[in-house]
Design an enzyme around this catalytic site. Structure first.
Site: not given
Ligand SMILES: Cc1cc2nc3c(=O)[nH]c(=O)nc-3n(C[C@H](O)[C@H](O)[C@H](O)COP(=O)(O)OP(=O)(O)OC[C@H]3O[C@@H](n4cnc5c(N)ncnc54)[C@H](O)[C@@H]3O)c2cc1C
Length: 502
Positions: A19, A53, A84, A102, A334
Site C-alpha cells: 500500500g 520518498v 513543477k 524544462p 520498486l
Molecule cells: C531515494 C529515493 C528517492 C526517490 N524519489 C523519487 C521521485 O522524486 N520521484 C519518483 O517518481 N520516484 C521516486 N522514488 C521512487 C518512489 O519512492 C517509489 O517509486 C514509490 O514510492 C513507490 O514505492 P512502492 O509503493 O513501490 O514501495 P513502498 O513505498 O516501499 O511500499 C511498499 C508497501 O508494501 C507493503 N509491504 C511490504 N512487505 C509487506 C508484507 N510482508 N505484508 C504486507 N505488506 C507489505 C508495505 O507496508 C508498503 O505499503 C524515489 C526512491 C528513492 C529510494
C-alpha cells in the site's frame, strides 16, 4: 480442491500486495477503469513502512490523472502539491554550471524537416539567437517563479507531492470505487504445486487471500515476483553507481519554486522538492566515495530550511527484474525495478505499466504472448530512461573527485553510445515510440552538460539570416510577454489549489 491457476484461467480477482504509492496507484486505476469487471483487493501492513520518498513527478502524472478523472485542484490541495515546470541542474557539467531541463516545447518548428534546435544552433554560429531557454515558456516562467495552467495551450508541467498524503488521497478514491483493503502482514506466498502460479497470499493472522492475478507492490522486498517466484534482478550498478540516499523533511525556506533542484556534489547529488507545507530534501550518493555519516552531515549543512524530522538512510540498486510480469504476477513500483531518482521517473514507470496492464488486461488468462508483449515494452521504457540518466553522469567535464572521474571514463551502453555519436556529429536527437524523454529533453541535457555538437542539420542554412533572426526574435518576445502576465507560483497556488494554511 485447488483450482488450477494456469495460463488459460479467467482473471476476475486481482490482489495488490502493498500500500505504498505503487499499490494505491494500481488499485485506484484498476478500480476506476475495470471496477465492474473485476474484484480488487489491496493488502498493506502498518508494521512495514513505505519508502517515504518519491515526491517529484513528470508530466505523464497529469495525463494519468486526467484519464482517471481526478480533479487537479482537489488532488493538489490534498497532497500539498506545488507545480513543477522542470528540473534545475547545478554543478553537473562543471562546478558552478547551471541549466534547466524544462518540460515544455523549445521553440516552434520552423520546418517539419528539422527540429528547432538546428535553427538555433545555426543562428548561434552566425552570432545571434540568445539562449536556448528563452524559447521555452516553461523555462522562462520557471526562472521568474511564475505559473498558470492556462498561460498557453499544452503547458508542460508536473507536480511535487507529499507521498504519504498522496497515497491517502488515492485510498479515499479507491475504497468507494470498490477496492477492498486488508490490513495485515503477508507471511507466505502460496504457489500452485503444478503450475507454479500464485494461488493465494497467507497473512500473519492466518487469513488466506486468493486471487487470479497478483500485483507485487511490496517495494524493494519484491516479496512475490522476486522472492517467491525467483525472478532475478538485473543490476545496472556498473553504469549508475549511486546506491544510497539520506532523506529529510524541512520547513519551507522561501516561497516554493516551480521546479525540482538537483545539485551535484563530489559523490552524487542532492535534491530539493518544494511542497506547500514543507520541503523534501535528500542526498543521493555512492557509498564507495562518501560515508553515510558524511552524507548526513552534508545534507543537514546544505539544506535551506530547518529539519522537522530525523534524517533516514535508504539503500537501493538501479536495475529491473528480468521479467516485469511472470506467470500470474506483475511487479510494479520498486518491486519491479528502480532507476535512481535524478529525473523523477519511478512513479511514471509504474503509471505507464499499470496503463499497459489495463490496456492488455488478461481477462482470459495470463498467456505467454501477452506477457512477452508487456515485458518487452517494460524493458524498453526502463532502458531508455536508464540511458538518459547515465547521460547526466557520463557527459561531464568534472574531474574533481574519484566519483566523477569514474563516471566520465566508464563504459556506457551501446544504445547511449549511438545517441551520443549522432548528436556529436550534427546534433541529431530522437525519441522512439513509448520513450518518455522528448528530443527537447535530450537537447537541454546534452547542451547543459556541455556536449557541443560539431554541426547541425544544414537545412537551417536555407533560411536567410534576416528571416531567421525575425522568427527567433518574435518567438522570444511572445514567450516573455506570456510569462510576464502569469501570476507568481505562490499566488497561483493560493488562488487555484491551496492546502490548509498555505
Ligand atoms: C531515494 C529515493 C528517492 C526517490 N524519489 C523519487 C521521485 O522524486 N520521484 C519518483 O517518481 N520516484 C521516486 N522514488 C521512487 C518512489 O519512492 C517509489 O517509486 C514509490 O514510492 C513507490 O514505492 P512502492 O509503493 O513501490 O514501495 P513502498 O513505498 O516501499 O511500499 C511498499 C508497501 O508494501 C507493503 N509491504 C511490504 N512487505 C509487506 C508484507 N510482508 N505484508 C504486507 N505488506 C507489505 C508495505 O507496508 C508498503 O505499503 C524515489 C526512491 C528513492 C529510494
Amino acid at each position: 480442491m485447488q483450482q488450477d491457476p494456469s495460463s488459460d484461467r479467467v482473471v476476475k480477482r486481482v490482489v495488490v500486495a502493498g500500500g505504498g504509492t505503487a499499490g494505491w496507484v494500481t488499485a485506484t486505476a484498476l478500480a476506476r477503469h475495470l471496477g465492474r469487471l473485476i474484484d480488487v483487493t489491496l493488502i498493506e501492513s502498518e508494521e512495514i513502512s513505505t519508502v517515504g520518498v518519491g515526491e517529484s513527478t513528470v508530466p505523464t502524472f497529469k495525463s494519468f490523472h486526467d484519464l482517471m478523472g481526478i480533479k487537479e485542484d482537489q488532488f493538489m490541495a490534498a497532497a500539498q502539491a506545488t507545480f513543477k515546470l522542470g528540473i534545475e541542474f547545478r554543478n553537473w557539467g562543471r562546478v558552478g554550471d547551471r541549466y534547466i531541463h524544462p518540460f515544455g516545447t523549445i521553440g516552434t518548428r520552423v520546418s517539419w524537416m528539422a527540429e528547432f534546435h538546428h535553427f538555433w544552433l545555426h543562428a548561434k554560429s552566425r552570432g545571434f539567437g540568445g539562449e536556448l531557454g528563452e524559447y521555452c515558456l516553461e523555462w522562462v516562467a520557471g526562472e521568474a517563479n511564475r505559473m498558470s495552467v492556462n498561460a498557453a495551450p499544452n503547458m508542460g508541467y508536473a507536480y511535487h507531492v507529499d507521498a504519504t498524503r498522496y497515497a491517502r488521497f488515492l485510498r479515499a478514491i479507491a475504497e468507494p470505487a470498490g477496492v477492498k483493503r486488508i490490513e495485515g502482514k503477508i507471511r507466505n506466498v502460496d504457489l500452485h504445486p503444478e503450475s507454479g502460479f500464485i494461488d493465494a497470499l497467507t497473512l500473519e493472522s492466518g487469513e488466506r487471500v486468493e486471487g487470479d492475478l497478483f500485483v507485487d507492490c511490496t517495494g524493494f522486498r519484491s516479496l512475490l515476483l522476486g522472492q517467491a517466484l525467483g525472478v532475478e534482478f538485473e543490476d545496472w550498478g556498473r553504469w549508475i553507481t549511486t546506491n544510497s540516499a539520506v532523506a529529510v523533511q524541512s520547513r519551507s525556506s522561501n516561497p516554493p519554486q516551480p521546479y525540482t533542484g538537483a545539485y551535484a556534489h563530489e559523490a552524487g547529488w542532492r535534491w530539493k522538492i518544494p511542497l506547500q507545507h514543507r520541503e523534501g530534501n535528500g542526498i543521493v550518493f555512492c557509498n564507495e566515495f562518501m560515508s553515510d555519516d558524511e552524507a548526513r552531515a552534508k545534507l543537514l549543512a546544505e539544506i535551506d530550511g530547518e529539519p522537522t524530522i530525523e534524517p533516514w538512510l535508504l539503500r537501493f540498486k538501479t536495475g529491473m527484474r528480468v521479467k516485469s510480469w511472470f506467470r500470474n504476477c506483475v511487479g510494479l513500483g520498486l518491486a519491479g525495478g528502480f532507476i535512481e531518482p535524478l529525473e523523477s521517473t519511478s512513479i511514471h514507470l509504474m503509471m505507464a505499466a499499470v496503463t499497459r496492464l489495463i490496456q492488455d488486461f488478461p481477462f482470459n488468462g495470463c498467456n505467454e504472448a501477452l506477457i512477452d508483449h508487456f515485458n518487452e515494452k517494460s524493458r524498453l521504457e526502463f532502458e531508455s530512461i536508464r540511458d538518459f540518466i547515465i547521460l547526466h553522469y557520463h557527459v561531464t567535464e568534472r574531474d574533481d573527485s574519484a566519483f566523477w572521474r569514474r563516471c566520465r571514463t566508464m563504459d556506457i551502453p551501446d544504445s547511449l553510445k549511438e545517441r551520443l555519436d549522432l548528436w556529436r556529429e550534427d546534433a541529431r536527437a530522437f525519441k522512439l515510440e513509448d520513450e518518455l524523454f522528448r528530443v527537447d529533453s535530450w537537447t537541454s541535457v546534452l547542451l547543459g552538460q556541455r556536449l557541443a555538437p560539431l554541426g547541425y542539420h544544414r537545412l537551417a542554412e536555407m533560411m536567410p539570416d534576416a528571416e531567421l533572426r525575425g522568427h527567433l526574435d518574435r518567438m522570444r518576445s511572445e514567450i516573455s510577454k506570456i510569462a510576464a502576465k502569469m501570476p507568481t507560483h505562490p499566488d497561483f497556488i493560493r488562488s487555484y489549489c491551496p492546502a490548509e494554511a498555505f
